[in-house]
Enzyme design. Structure first.
Site, PDB file in Angstrom:
ATOM      1  N   ARG A   1      19.488 102.852  43.329  1.00 48.08           N
ATOM      2  CA  ARG A   1      19.296 101.408  43.476  1.00 48.08           C
ATOM      3  C   ARG A   1      18.789 100.824  42.161  1.00 48.08           C
ATOM      4  NH1 ARG A   1      17.216 100.932  49.771  1.00 48.08           N
ATOM      5  NH2 ARG A   1      19.081  99.866  50.437  1.00 48.08           N
TER       6      ARG A   1
ATOM      7  N   SER B   1      22.821  98.757  50.197  1.00 47.25           N
ATOM      8  CA  SER B   1      22.244  97.417  50.076  1.00 47.25           C
ATOM      9  C   SER B   1      23.202  96.342  50.578  1.00 47.25           C
ATOM     10  CB  SER B   1      21.857  97.134  48.614  1.00 47.25           C
ATOM     11  OG  SER B   1      20.733  97.905  48.249  1.00 47.25           O
TER      12      SER B   1
ATOM     13  N   TYR C   1      12.502 102.333  49.472  1.00 51.86           N
ATOM     14  CA  TYR C   1      12.146 102.498  50.873  1.00 51.86           C
ATOM     15  C   TYR C   1      10.638 102.464  51.056  1.00 51.86           C
ATOM     16  CZ  TYR C   1      16.891 104.007  51.958  1.00 51.86           C
ATOM     17  OH  TYR C   1      18.245 104.053  52.132  1.00 51.86           O
TER      18      TYR C   1
END
Length: 313
Positions: free
Chosen positions: A122, A133, A231
């Site tokens: 990411r 995403s 996360y």
């Protein structure tokens, strides 16, 4: 080189890994595109649209997997699909290597290459390939639309000759990609929006989108719920109790709750408990985006609409 896309076999899965438009782009790069007949129907793409885009249609999964050099799909492959893999073939899909040891070993034994889409980092330069995403963004938007469809009043406040209607109060639990998309949609529809997350650094993002961040009266050294990859991590028992106490305080005033909290390869944490559901007003709505992993709300049943005795959907 043939790139093939089979029909998804997971029950209820409507997505397809190739659109007619993306097929045209891939052909410009030199790939011949194959599709199992009917694979795009649930996503709104007819076989005729694929033919028009120059895609070759095959009747069966057997024929497609046999002819394709590269196979692109959406869902983690099931055992039967992994059985099609062979040396020299490449599979591109969600694969969940961290929680799919059996599938990983079978794929390794086949000699095929597997590219797991959830392992795309990411980071800014990988954003075009960040399928997690992009899917979470859609889910957050859709959660608010589903909530509005099941909520009996306006999101925005109304002042008319017939009287005054207060705006809906929306609480988004988890301000990751899905949560931020839900916040953006909720505020744009005029609701008073609150958001909670275990990662304090997201407060600024939440507030920049017009929502109010819910802070806890809790002191713990370096309480930071962030883990790698964007996360949340597992919280301490003391933090969890403070979190639940705050939710109990909010529950009677909130009209819509959207929960998005997930930790990879763990059951979804229970954050909206039965007593909180009972404290909510009749007509309130909970949309649980963690349903597939057991749900953040007690009483959640994946893919089902449940209405409680006190009238909470």
């Amino acid at each position: 080189m043939y790139l093939g896309v089979p029909k998804e076999v997971f029950p209820g899965e409507a997505r397809v890994a190739l659109t007619p438009e993306s097929a045209k782009q891939l052909q410009k790069l030199g790939y011949d595109c194959l599709l199992q007949s009917g694979a795009g129907a649930a996503a709104g793409f007819s076989d005729a649209a694929y033919r028009e885009a120059g895609v070759e249609l095959l009747d069966t999964a057997d024929a497609l997997w046999a002819k394709a050099d590269i196979i692109a799909k959406v869902r983690q492959p099931e055992d039967a699909e992994i059985g099609y893999l062979a040396k020299g073939k490449t599979l591109i899909s969600f694969f969940n290597p961290g929680g799919n040891q059996d599938g990983l070993e079978k794929a390794k034994a086949s000699g095929a290459n597997v590219i797991a889409m959830e392992m795309v980092p990411r980071i800014s330069r990988a954003q075009k390939m960040d399928a997690l995403s992009s899917m979470a963004n859609i889910a957050g938007y859709r959660a608010v639309i589903e909530a509005g469809n099941n909520f009996g009043r306006f999101f925005t406040g109304q002042i008319t000759a017939a009287g005054k209607v207060p705006p809906a109060k929306v609480l988004v639990v988890g301000a990751g990609v899905a949560g931020l998309a839900a916040i953006g949609t909720s505020t744009s529809l005029g609701a008073v929006t609150y958001a909670f997350d275990v990662r304090p650094e997201v407060a600024e993002q939440v507030e920049s989108m017009g929502a109010e961040f819910v802070y806890l009266d809790f002191k713990e050294e370096q309480q930071d719920g962030a883990a790698t990859g964007g996360y949340a991590s597992v919280s301490s028992p003391e933090f969890r109790e403070a979190q639940l106490a705050k939710f109990r305080e909010l529950a009677p005033d909130i009209d819509i709750v959207i929960t998005t909290a997930l930790i990879p390869n763990r059951p979804a944490p229970k954050l909206w408990l039965e007593d909180m559901v009972k404290a909510m007003k009749p007509g309130s709505v909970i949309v649980d985006l963690a349903a597939e992993r057991g749900g953040n709300a007690e009483g959640t049943v994946a893919d089902e609409k449940v209405v409680t005795e006190n009238g909470v959907t």
